[in-house]
Design an enzyme around this catalytic site. Structure first.
Site, PDB file in Angstrom:
ATOM      1  CD  GLU A 101      -8.499  11.230  -3.961  1.00  0.00           C
ATOM      2  OE1 GLU A 101      -8.407  10.833  -5.067  1.00  0.00           O
ATOM      3  OE2 GLU A 101      -9.209  10.523  -2.980  1.00  0.00           O
ATOM      4  CG  ASN A 144      -7.386   0.038  11.155  1.00  0.00           C
ATOM      5  OD1 ASN A 144      -7.589  -1.054  11.511  1.00  0.00           O
ATOM      6  ND2 ASN A 144      -6.495   0.158  10.006  1.00  0.00           N
ATOM      7  CB  CYS A 163     -11.409  10.781   5.487  1.00  0.00           C
ATOM      8  SG  CYS A 163     -11.985  10.873   3.834  1.00  0.00           S
ATOM      9  CB  SER A 182      -8.429   3.691  -2.966  1.00  0.00           C
ATOM     10  OG  SER A 182      -9.403   3.946  -2.012  1.00  0.00           O
ATOM     11  CB  CYS A 214      -0.787  -0.117   1.169  1.00  0.00           C
ATOM     12  SG  CYS A 214      -1.942   1.222   1.377  1.00  0.00           S
ATOM     13  CB  SER A 255     -13.182   5.928   0.318  1.00  0.00           C
ATOM     14  OG  SER A 255     -12.198   5.134   0.045  1.00  0.00           O
ATOM     15  CG  LEU A 256     -20.318   5.364  -0.888  1.00  0.00           C
ATOM     16  CD1 LEU A 256     -20.028   6.345  -1.940  1.00  0.00           C
ATOM     17  CD2 LEU A 256     -21.079   4.159  -1.734  1.00  0.00           C
TER      18      LEU A 256
END
Length: 359
Positions: A167, A297, A120, A198, A109, A221-222
């Site tokens: 992002e 998390n 977020c 993503s 990742c 990502s919703l």
């Protein structure tokens, strides 16, 4: 970086490298020798590149460089499957890279920005704000670093997820230039189906991906299936409401004939009820979609908690009643702050505590 900084060769796609060397008077053959040295041989220094003409090697020493990432801090999970790296960039910024080992495969990742502007509320990176975009070479450099780690144990990297700090579609050009290097058949030659980008739902970027047919899997990502609920968790939802986002997703599916993966972080009592699942199922029921459900998390800056296992199972059952398949993403590295931005935040907190106090 200053404008007179020598060119980082990892910032260049193969066509861009060819154009640079052509300006210097060298033919495509010399580009291919250098490119092979960078990505097939994975030379750590220009002197290690095999078959390079002496005059070109000297020109490169004078006008270019191999920008290297270094490990600032690292942590290993107790089960031995997750290795988190806090990487230091040339200007002192730090970013996170996470290597995850699964049975028969390895996944990394990677980050695309130092920090993130999307905000977020449950994400440690979102809580720290944006410092700057990463260059293509800083993105590719994370892959090269991890591949060297894996090579020492005889393993190979299969999956790349652009799901770390930042992002990706906010840094579109640099991110996709890096992807071009990853999938270049003469470069790292990674299979596009194993690269996932993503996004929090940057609508112009999704439409641009659709029009350009970029070789990645798309994940959105919703986290909320109404505008009010989503905006409370994902501030970008106020800029791109769900109706606009869903239109862009349907456009992407129609243009590319590809499924979209939707990510849903399950937070107990806030977006994990039967009602939430029905609303999400109705939203996605007519689309070629798959939901990755991810128990939260924990982060220092957010007071929510992960959903209970029984709530996760019920949530999935309701989605399936709408014809929407889902998978619970395996949580890894909880004991080493493996969530996005958590290790950087933890290291910075420890550094602040260790600073001497003023008399």
């Amino acid at each position: 970086m200053p404008s007179d900084t020598p060119t980082n060769l990892y910032d260049l796609t193969r066509p861009a490298l060819g154009a640079l060397l052509s300006d210097w008077g060298y033919r495509p053959h010399h580009r291919d020798v250098l490119w092979s040295g960078l990505y097939r041989q994975q030379a750590r220094a220009l002197d290690e590149v095999e078959g390079l003409r002496a005059d070109l090697r000297e020109a490169l020493r004078e006008r270019a460089r191999l920008g290297q990432l270094t490990t600032h801090h690292e942590a290993f999970s107790s089960d031995g499957h997750t290795h988190k790296l806090l990487m230091k960039l040339e200007d002192g910024q730090t970013i996170e890279t996470v290597l995850m080992r699964f049975k028969g495969r390895a996944t990394v990742c990677i980050s695309t920005q130092a920090g993130c502007a999307m905000g977020c509320v449950f994400c440690a990176t979102g809580q720290m704000g944006l410092s700057r975009h990463l260059t293509p070479g800083e993105i590719v450099g994370q892959i090269l670093h991890v591949q060297r780690i894996l090579r020492e144990s005889g393993e190979t990297l299969r999956n790349v997820v652009l799901m770390g700090m930042g992002e990706p579609l906010h840094n579109y050009d640099n991110t996709l230039a890096a992807v071009d290097v990853l999938v270049d058949p003469l470069g790292l030659a990674m299979a596009p189906r194993f690269i996932t980008l993503s996004t929090v739902g940057v609508v112009p970027g999704i439409r641009r991906l659709a029009d350009e047919d970029r070789p990645v899997q798309l994940a959105v990502s919703l986290h909320g299936a109404t505008d009010a609920e989503r905006a409370a968790l994902v501030p970008a939802g106020r800029r791109w409401p769900l109706a606009e986002l869903m239109d862009a997703c349907r456009y992407y599916i129609a243009r590319r004939k590809r499924r979209i993966f939707f990510e849903w972080t399950l937070i107990e009592g806030r977006n994990d009820t039967v009602e939430h699942a029905h609303t999400l199922g109705a939203l996605l029921g007519d689309m070629d979609a798959h939901v990755n459900v991810i128990p939260l998390n924990l982060t220092v800056g957010y007071d929510g908690g992960p959903s209970r296992p029984e709530s996760v199972r019920t949530f999935q059952d309701v989605l399936m009643s709408h014809g929407v398949p889902s998978t619970v993403r395996q949580r890894r590295g909880i004991d080493i702050d493996a969530g996005c931005g958590q290790l950087k935040s933890a290291v910075e907190r420890r550094s602040r505590r260790s600073l001497p106090t003023s008399p």
